[in-house]
Design a protein around this motif. Structure first.
Motif, PDB file in Angstrom:
ATOM      1  N   PRO A 182       0.821  -1.212   0.000  1.00 46.27           N
ATOM      2  CA  PRO A 182       0.000   0.000   0.000  1.00 46.27           C
ATOM      3  C   PRO A 182       0.853   1.259   0.000  1.00 46.27           C
ATOM      4  O   PRO A 182       1.990   1.250   0.470  1.00 46.27           O
ATOM      5  N   ASP A 183       0.319   2.331  -0.535  1.00 45.37           N
ATOM      6  CA  ASP A 183       1.020   3.604  -0.583  1.00 45.37           C
ATOM      7  C   ASP A 183       1.314   4.093   0.839  1.00 45.37           C
ATOM      8  O   ASP A 183       0.429   4.124   1.699  1.00 45.37           O
ATOM      9  N   SER A 184       2.565   4.484   1.088  1.00 49.43           N
ATOM     10  CA  SER A 184       2.987   4.818   2.450  1.00 49.43           C
ATOM     11  C   SER A 184       2.321   6.093   2.979  1.00 49.43           C
ATOM     12  O   SER A 184       1.891   6.146   4.134  1.00 49.43           O
ATOM     13  N   LEU A 185       2.241   7.151   2.153  1.00 47.55           N
ATOM     14  CA  LEU A 185       1.627   8.389   2.625  1.00 47.55           C
ATOM     15  C   LEU A 185       0.129   8.230   2.845  1.00 47.55           C
ATOM     16  O   LEU A 185      -0.436   8.833   3.766  1.00 47.55           O
ATOM     17  N   ALA A 186      -0.519   7.422   2.011  1.00 53.64           N
ATOM     18  CA  ALA A 186      -1.946   7.151   2.223  1.00 53.64           C
ATOM     19  C   ALA A 186      -2.147   6.395   3.533  1.00 53.64           C
ATOM     20  O   ALA A 186      -3.122   6.627   4.259  1.00 53.64           O
ATOM     21  N   CYS A 187      -1.223   5.492   3.849  1.00 52.77           N
ATOM     22  CA  CYS A 187      -1.312   4.763   5.121  1.00 52.77           C
ATOM     23  C   CYS A 187      -1.094   5.692   6.311  1.00 52.77           C
ATOM     24  O   CYS A 187      -1.675   5.486   7.382  1.00 52.77           O
ATOM     25  N   GLN A 188      -0.272   6.722   6.137  1.00 52.00           N
ATOM     26  CA  GLN A 188      -0.118   7.707   7.212  1.00 52.00           C
ATOM     27  C   GLN A 188      -1.433   8.429   7.481  1.00 52.00           C
ATOM     28  O   GLN A 188      -1.782   8.695   8.632  1.00 52.00           O
ATOM     29  N   TRP A 189      -2.165   8.771   6.409  1.00 52.57           N
ATOM     30  CA  TRP A 189      -3.477   9.383   6.594  1.00 52.57           C
ATOM     31  C   TRP A 189      -4.381   8.461   7.416  1.00 52.57           C
ATOM     32  O   TRP A 189      -5.088   8.916   8.326  1.00 52.57           O
ATOM     33  N   LEU A 190      -4.360   7.166   7.091  1.00 49.83           N
ATOM     34  CA  LEU A 190      -5.204   6.214   7.814  1.00 49.83           C
ATOM     35  C   LEU A 190      -4.801   6.127   9.283  1.00 49.83           C
ATOM     36  O   LEU A 190      -5.656   6.061  10.170  1.00 49.83           O
ATOM     37  N   LYS A 191      -3.502   6.127   9.542  1.00 47.70           N
ATOM     38  CA  LYS A 191      -3.022   6.018  10.922  1.00 47.70           C
ATOM     39  C   LYS A 191      -3.479   7.215  11.750  1.00 47.70           C
ATOM     40  O   LYS A 191      -3.981   7.062  12.880  1.00 47.70           O
ATOM     41  N   VAL A 192      -3.332   8.428  11.194  1.00 47.16           N
ATOM     42  CA  VAL A 192      -3.750   9.622  11.924  1.00 47.16           C
ATOM     43  C   VAL A 192      -5.261   9.607  12.143  1.00 47.16           C
ATOM     44  O   VAL A 192      -5.751   9.940  13.228  1.00 47.16           O
ATOM     45  N   TRP A 193      -6.003   9.229  11.114  1.00 49.06           N
ATOM     46  CA  TRP A 193      -7.466   9.194  11.235  1.00 49.06           C
ATOM     47  C   TRP A 193      -7.904   8.235  12.330  1.00 49.06           C
ATOM     48  O   TRP A 193      -8.763   8.554  13.164  1.00 49.06           O
ATOM     49  N   LEU A 194      -7.291   7.050  12.385  1.00 45.99           N
ATOM     50  CA  LEU A 194      -7.648   6.054  13.400  1.00 45.99           C
ATOM     51  C   LEU A 194      -7.241   6.505  14.802  1.00 45.99           C
ATOM     52  O   LEU A 194      -8.017   6.379  15.768  1.00 45.99           O
ATOM     53  N   LEU A 195      -6.019   7.037  14.939  1.00 46.69           N
ATOM     54  CA  LEU A 195      -5.546   7.470  16.251  1.00 46.69           C
ATOM     55  C   LEU A 195      -6.458   8.535  16.849  1.00 46.69           C
ATOM     56  O   LEU A 195      -6.864   8.457  18.017  1.00 46.69           O
ATOM     57  N   ARG A 196      -6.802   9.526  16.043  1.00 46.75           N
ATOM     58  CA  ARG A 196      -7.596  10.638  16.569  1.00 46.75           C
ATOM     59  C   ARG A 196      -9.049  10.236  16.779  1.00 46.75           C
ATOM     60  O   ARG A 196      -9.713  10.764  17.680  1.00 46.75           O
ATOM     61  N   LYS A 197      -9.524   9.317  15.988  1.00 48.77           N
ATOM     62  CA  LYS A 197     -10.870   8.792  16.197  1.00 48.77           C
ATOM     63  C   LYS A 197     -10.931   8.023  17.520  1.00 48.77           C
ATOM     64  O   LYS A 197     -11.892   8.135  18.286  1.00 48.77           O
ATOM     65  N   ASN A 198      -9.887   7.247  17.794  1.00 49.10           N
ATOM     66  CA  ASN A 198      -9.832   6.504  19.056  1.00 49.10           C
ATOM     67  C   ASN A 198      -9.754   7.442  20.262  1.00 49.10           C
ATOM     68  O   ASN A 198     -10.403   7.214  21.292  1.00 49.10           O
ATOM     69  N   ARG A 199      -8.941   8.497  20.129  1.00 53.47           N
ATOM     70  CA  ARG A 199      -8.820   9.443  21.240  1.00 53.47           C
ATOM     71  C   ARG A 199     -10.151  10.121  21.524  1.00 53.47           C
ATOM     72  O   ARG A 199     -10.523  10.348  22.678  1.00 53.47           O
ATOM     73  N   MET A 200     -10.860  10.488  20.473  1.00 50.08           N
ATOM     74  CA  MET A 200     -12.151  11.143  20.650  1.00 50.08           C
ATOM     75  C   MET A 200     -13.129  10.233  21.379  1.00 50.08           C
ATOM     76  O   MET A 200     -13.934  10.678  22.192  1.00 50.08           O
ATOM     77  N   ASN A 201     -13.046   8.917  21.095  1.00 49.25           N
ATOM     78  CA  ASN A 201     -13.947   7.949  21.721  1.00 49.25           C
ATOM     79  C   ASN A 201     -13.373   7.385  23.019  1.00 49.25           C
ATOM     80  O   ASN A 201     -13.919   6.422  23.573  1.00 49.25           O
ATOM     81  N   HIS A 202     -12.241   7.960  23.472  1.00 51.87           N
ATOM     82  CA  HIS A 202     -11.592   7.544  24.724  1.00 51.87           C
ATOM     83  C   HIS A 202     -11.238   6.059  24.696  1.00 51.87           C
ATOM     84  O   HIS A 202     -11.355   5.351  25.694  1.00 51.87           O
ATOM     85  N   GLN A 203     -10.781   5.588  23.546  1.00 51.11           N
ATOM     86  CA  GLN A 203     -10.348   4.199  23.413  1.00 51.11           C
ATOM     87  C   GLN A 203      -8.837   4.124  23.550  1.00 51.11           C
ATOM     88  O   GLN A 203      -8.118   5.119  23.376  1.00 51.11           O
ATOM     89  N   GLU A 204      -8.365   2.911  23.821  1.00 55.23           N
ATOM     90  CA  GLU A 204      -6.931   2.691  23.975  1.00 55.23           C
ATOM     91  C   GLU A 204      -6.233   2.926  22.636  1.00 55.23           C
ATOM     92  O   GLU A 204      -6.642   2.409  21.599  1.00 55.23           O
ATOM     93  N   VAL A 205      -5.169   3.743  22.650  1.00 64.64           N
ATOM     94  CA  VAL A 205      -4.410   4.042  21.442  1.00 64.64           C
ATOM     95  C   VAL A 205      -3.194   3.128  21.398  1.00 64.64           C
ATOM     96  O   VAL A 205      -2.244   3.299  22.148  1.00 64.64           O
TER      97      VAL A 205
END
Length: 610
Positions: free
Chosen positions: A451-474
């Protein structure tokens, strides 16, 4: 926002006298008091302070003096009744009035009233290829009439007669809070032509619709601003727009409420487009053929962000405020896409968090992906086109709706919109499946099946911040995490191992399992994983390198244990993002292990030969 721009203009000494504005003169009509000789001097690109009638030009029969379009100063023909056009007549009459204060202007008046001299001027302008829409002015005895203090003093008093014509009751200026006469129309702001603006400028404040009327007030009476205050705002915007970068069809304008060192400007990390807008992924490349100066420039560019993001505390800047405007032009009006302001200390913390969230192993697994500018990162949210050589030109159409939200998320530490994950997944899938055509088979390599590395960075940031908003374990880290309790993530890891097994056993295969199964596996892993498992047994038996085959079996066992007994039947957007990220990180882990094994084998061979 207007007050912040006003304060910036005052602080930078950008204030221009009322009734004047900076203009660029295309050509000067050079005349002499001693003879009828006519010549044309081309102007430079520097802005010159010129009299400007601005909003006082009520109706269609008025124009600027001293600096105007050629078609007005030197009209090609008179009207049907033998008179000059209305604006040309106004120009000549005003010039005649100004000549009473500045005698040199009488030479200009005489030239415009003499048909023979006018014909010479037209011929010289045509010879120098000065178009009807180009601005022209005058030089007399070798000096520009725009430099005359007598003309400037005359204009300051002369323009007051137009103010009387449109005199309105005084009101409190929205910018300064002082009682003043409100402008009826504002002077256009320059600098937005590349983002949809008009070549002659765009209006920041305008009232031409009934919906803009309130409290029985019409047009500018709804939002009164004084001419003096708005001239400062316009000068500030003109200055800030000069070097403002373009992001997805919008000008990214920023400033601080006081001067800060240039190397402490945190926005350099985001808005300095530089040469990092290439579509290729930022992996390590050999530099043997790179020129020394190019390498030095790249090193300096890399050091600049590091100096900003370094942990060097600057407490004296913590109370500084920043301002951001994202602007574009629409129908000769300025469209404010977003306005934000905040604190420097919060900005530094949020940008550091942004880069921490972006950290992700590179393809080879030997380090993290190199940082790139935001414009280059946004390219990986566009629709993937294999032969696209100008992706930046597509940004205004495809990303203008989400770019302001992305900017806000970076600056405030907030979540990214779901559209980011959706577009990144589409980019990854399209790029992977693009290797299915015959033209790509000659250049297929390990990177083309990941997979494209920069696109995967977008996914990582999206998941991390979504988890933080929902108070889930990062628990999403830079490298593959076997302890992450997410089945979709480990399904992606399994597929990466299966792809590596086939690539090792059958390096010359035309169409690999990535091209055949990725699209279905990321949506319905339970259906695809079973088929891939059966194929892998055949590929492992065929593999000549038994050590590597055993290592792949160990990888499969480790991921299978982490996955557990349940394989999801279908995956939603969040689970698909985990799948793509797991596939990428496991691929990088396998590449790292392969390189370490090859290096160890070479070392053992070298020792044995000794």
């Amino acid at each position: 926002m207007l007050k912040a721009l006003y304060d910036y203009g005052v602080r930078q000494n950008l204030t221009q006298p009322p009734g004047f504005s900076g203009k660029t003169v295309k050509a000067y009509i050079s005349l002499s008091e001693d003879d009828d000789h006519v010549s044309i001097y081309l102007g430079d690109k520097e802005s010159v302070l010129c009299p400007d009638i601005g909003s006082l030009a009520q109706g269609r029969d008025k124009c600027n003096i001293l600096v105007e379009k050629r078609s007005i100063v030197v009209p090609d023909a008179a009207t049907e009744d033998g008179k000059l056009p209305a604006k040309s007549r106004f120009f000549l009459e005003t010039l005649r009035s100004a000549s009473e204060a500045e005698p040199r202007l009488k030479v200009c008046v005489r030239a415009l009233e003499t048909p023979e001299t006018m014909e010479k001027i037209r011929e010289e302008l045509d010879r120098m290829k000065i178009k009807p829409g180009d601005t022209v002015s005058f030089r007399v005895n070798g000096q520009s009439v725009l430099q005359s203090e007598k003309v400037r003093d005359w204009w300051k008093s002369f323009r007051k007669q137009f103010s009387k014509e449109c005199e309105k009751p005084s009101a409190l200026c929205l910018i300064t809070g002082e009682r003043a006469q409100a402008m009826t129309t504002t002077t256009p702001v320059q600098g937005l032509f590349v983002v949809g603006g008009h070549p002659r400028g765009d209006s920041l404040i305008c009232f031409d619709k009934p919906a803009f009327c309130s409290y029985n007030q019409k047009q500018a009476a709804n939002a009164p601003v004084s001419e003096e205050a708005f001239s400062v705002v316009k000068a500030a915007l003109d200055e800030l727009l000069k070097d403002a970068p373009v992001l997805a069809g919008m000008k990214f304008v920023h400033w601080f409420d006081r001067e800060i060192p240039k190397d402490k400007d945190l926005f350099n990390l985001l808005d300095d487009l530089g040469d990092d807008t290439a579509e290729d992924d930022p992996e390590d490349e050999p530099e043997e053929e790179t020129k020394v100066n190019e390498r030095a420039e790249r090193k300096r560019a890399d050091q600049a962000p590091e100096s900003v993001r370094s942990g060097d505390a600057v407490p004296d800047l913590d109370d500084v405020s920043y301002h951001i405007l994202m602007l574009s032009g629409v129908n000769s009006r300025i469209m404010i896409r977003r306005y934000d302001r905040g604190n420097y200390a919060d900005l530094r913390r949020n940008i550091n968090q942004w880069y921490a969230d972006l950290s992700l192993t590179n393809y080879s697994g030997t380090g993290n992906i190199k940082q790139v500018k935001l414009a280059a990162r946004l390219i990986h949210l566009l629709k993937f086109l294999k032969s696209d050589s100008r992706p930046l030109e597509r940004m205004p159409k495809e990303l203008s709706g989400i770019t302001p939200t992305i900017i806000q998320a970076i600056l405030t530490g907030g979540v990214l919109p779901d559209a980011v994950a959706s577009k990144a997944l589409t980019y990854i899938r399209s790029k992977l499946l693009a290797g299915d055509d015959e033209s790509a088979q000659t250049t297929r390599n390990i990177q083309s099946t990941m997979p494209d590395s920069l696109a995967c960075q977008w996914l990582k940031v999206w998941l991390l911040r979504k988890n933080r908003m929902n108070h889930q374990e990062v628990s999403i880290v830079e490298e593959y995490n076997l302890n992450l309790s997410n089945p979709a993530y480990h399904c992606g890891g399994l597929m990466a191992v299966y792809a590596a097994i086939q690539r090792t056993a059958m390096p010359d295969v035309n169409t690999g399992i990535v091209e055949r199964y990725y699209a279905s596996a990321i949506q319905m892993p339970a259906l695809a994983i079973g088929q891939l498992s059966r194929h892998s047994n055949y590929h492992l038996e065929k593999m000549e390198n038994k050590w590597l085959a055993d290592r792949y079996r160990e990888n499969l066992q480790e991921v299978s244990v982490a996955l557990g007994r349940h394989i999801p039947a279908t995956l939603n957007l969040e689970q698909q993002s985990y799948f793509a990220l797991g596939y990428y990180q496991m691929g990088a882990k396998l590449n790292k292990e392969r390189k370490e094994a090859v290096a160890a084998s070479k070392e053992r061979t070298a020792v044995a030969e000794q």
